[in-house]
Design an enzyme around this catalytic site. Structure first.
Site, short mmCIF file in Angstrom:
data_model
loop_
_atom_site.label_atom_id
_atom_site.label_comp_id
_atom_site.label_asym_id
_atom_site.label_seq_id
_atom_site.Cartn_x
_atom_site.Cartn_y
_atom_site.Cartn_z
N CYS A 102 0.89 -1.18 0.00
CA CYS A 102 0.00 0.00 0.00
C CYS A 102 0.91 1.22 0.00
CB CYS A 102 -0.91 -0.02 1.22
SG CYS A 102 -1.87 -1.54 1.41
N ALA A 103 1.45 1.55 -1.17
CA ALA A 103 2.67 2.34 -1.25
C ALA A 103 2.48 3.86 -1.31
CB ALA A 103 3.48 1.90 -2.47
N ALA A 104 1.33 4.34 -1.76
CA ALA A 104 1.17 5.78 -1.98
C ALA A 104 1.36 6.57 -0.67
CB ALA A 104 -0.21 6.06 -2.56
N PRO A 105 1.97 7.75 -0.76
CA PRO A 105 2.43 8.47 -1.96
C PRO A 105 3.84 8.14 -2.39
CG PRO A 105 2.65 9.90 -0.08
CD PRO A 105 2.06 8.62 0.45
N GLY A 106 4.49 7.18 -1.71
CA GLY A 106 5.79 6.73 -2.17
C GLY A 106 6.96 7.10 -1.28
N GLY A 107 6.71 7.66 -0.13
CA GLY A 107 7.81 8.01 0.78
C GLY A 107 8.60 6.80 1.21
N LYS A 108 7.92 5.78 1.68
CA LYS A 108 8.61 4.56 2.11
C LYS A 108 9.16 3.81 0.90
CE LYS A 108 5.58 4.09 6.16
NZ LYS A 108 4.61 5.12 5.76
N ASP A 149 2.21 -1.33 5.05
CA ASP A 149 1.82 -0.12 5.77
C ASP A 149 0.33 0.06 5.51
OD1 ASP A 149 2.43 2.24 7.32
OD2 ASP A 149 2.14 3.39 5.48
N CYS A 162 -0.47 4.08 11.21
CA CYS A 162 -0.30 5.41 11.82
C CYS A 162 -1.50 5.69 12.73
CB CYS A 162 -0.15 6.49 10.76
SG CYS A 162 -1.51 6.59 9.58
#
Length: 435
Positions: free
Chosen positions: A242-248, A323, A373
């Site tokens: 669940c990658a958006a917005p791509g920080g991790k 995440d 979070c």
């Protein structure tokens, strides 16, 4: 931590959380008074911004020392007359920290007011200026160049275009209007761009608008910690479910020295576009992004048209980051949480579906990091307990967050109200390894 009121919830959500944080096990371990004190402290912390602004350095393009020097020069331009340090995290070698100054309780409030939406207000507390889409209301005779006081409509009750608002509002600081009221609420259509340039915010943090965009990524500390715990290695195949917005996602690729493959998925096309934009901005080539529902990412048989994208065969990944979508109660600052109890409790089944897929996609001996979070037991500790019971192949690896938590002595800030603050990491980070 009493400058702002404690975070407020809908009655049913508050009742739910109260039961969670006053459970028998916690009271037995801490005592009723200490358990209540910690719970009230948590609620207070959630309505305030963190004590540090955290940025992650793109170490693929420059050294931390070099970026630190450039960032310090930029902050000195923004904070004229103030000596604000840029600190290196003692444990996380790619993290820089800027202490937040505030709250400043001696600011004069002006007659001309601008009311902004809650999310815009939270951004202002983290160092942003006010942009036109976030403005809900402005005083009747406000002109460009006026000194205005900015308030947040934390309950969302201010009518757009109103000339005054007497409801619940929280003072965010003072700024200079870049546009007149008539320009902001023009009938010709919504404007973009800056509406108010903040000059006296209650919390003073640097603005990162177009500041070293290829060298820095603005990211909360717990979010950075997640990627370090997953610890991806060069040459491995990694899945960010669940990658958006791509920080991790981009952090994982950086930690791998851009060697290997990071598969990033999200089921919303616009969010996948953002992942691709961040990867391109940070000049990372090992990331492949797909618009796909993570709950459907498992394939039972090989596809002839397979192009490296989902769905995937079992045991396809060395490490997986989940995440998970969650109730988001740990996001700071937040003064009024608006979700209903039905919404809060709706995430657990989805998280378990994603977790089940993740376990099946993981190679033997691989690693899953599950993170959220939020602060609810049902989305954190209870999910870990469920996973260990449901999947005997998993082994829980203890993680001590104390190595990432610290207090820095700060001596060069001339504002007497600024003091040390400890980290408040309210998300749950658990590391699991498949035997």
């Amino acid at each position: 931590m009493t400058f702002f009121p404690k975070i407020s919830f809908q009655f049913e959500v508050e009742e739910y959380l109260t039961k969670v944080f006053r459970n028998k096990e916690l009271i037995t371990a801490l005592g009723a008074q200490e358990a209540e004190s910690k719970y009230q402290s948590l609620l207070s912390h959630l309505s305030h911004p963190p004590g540090f602004t955290t940025v992650r350095v793109n170490t693929r393009l420059a050294s931390v020392k070099h970026v630190k020097k450039l960032l310090l020069e930029e902050i000195q331009k923004q904070f004229k007359g103030l000596c604000v340090p840029v600190l290196e995290h003692p444990k996380l070698q790619d993290v820089l920290l800027i202490p937040v100054i505030g709250p400043r309780g001696d600011l004069k409030k002006h007659a001309s007011e601008v009311i902004v939406g809650a999310h815009c207000g939270y951004a202002v507390l983290r160092g942003a200026h006010v942009y036109v889409p976030g403005i809900v209301s402005a005083s009747k005779f406000m002109k460009a160049g006026d000194l205005v006081s900015v308030y947040s409509d934390i309950e969302g009750k201010c009518r757009r275009g109103a000339k005054e608002f007497e409801g619940v509002k929280v003072f965010l600081g003072n700024g200079i209007s870049e546009l007149s009221r008539s320009e902001i609420f023009s009938s010709s259509g919504p404007l973009n761009g800056m509406g108010v340039r903040m000059v006296e915010p209650v919390y003073l943090s640097p603005s990162f608008d177009d500041v070293l965009p290829s060298h820095l990524f603005l990211q909360n500390l717990p979010s950075v910690v997640v990627s370090h715990i997953l610890n991806p290695q060069p040459g491995e195949r990694i899945l960010d479910m669940c990658a958006a917005p791509g920080g991790k996602t981009t952090h994982l690729a950086t930690l791998m020295h851009d060697q290997g493959e990071v598969i990033a998925m999200d089921k919303i096309a616009s969010k996948v576009k953002k992942i691709k934009q961040n990867a391109e901005l940070l000049q990372l080539n090992c990331i492949k992004s797909f618009c796909y529902d993570g709950t459907k990412a498992l394939s039972v048989e090989k596809r002839e048209d397979e192009q490296g994208g989902p769905p995937f065969l079992p045991e396809s990944f060395d490490r997986i980051l989940l995440d998970a979508p969650c109730s988001g109660m740990g996001q700071r600052p937040n003064m009024a949480y608006s979700s209903t109890l039905k919404e809060v409790t709706s995430y657990q089944p989805l998280q378990r579906k994603l977790f089940t897929v993740a376990v099946k996609l993981l190679k033997p001996g691989g690693v899953i990091v599950y993170s959220t979070c939020t602060i609810t037991l049902s989305e954190n500790e209870e999910q870990v307990a469920w996973a260990l019971k449901t999947f005997p192949c998993l082994q829980l690896q203890p993680q001590s967050l104390s190595r990432y938590l610290f207090m820095y002595p700060v001596h060069c800030l001339p504002l007497s109200q600024f003091g040390n603050r400890s980290w408040n990491c309210v998300g749950n980070l658990t590391l699991e390894e498949r035997a």
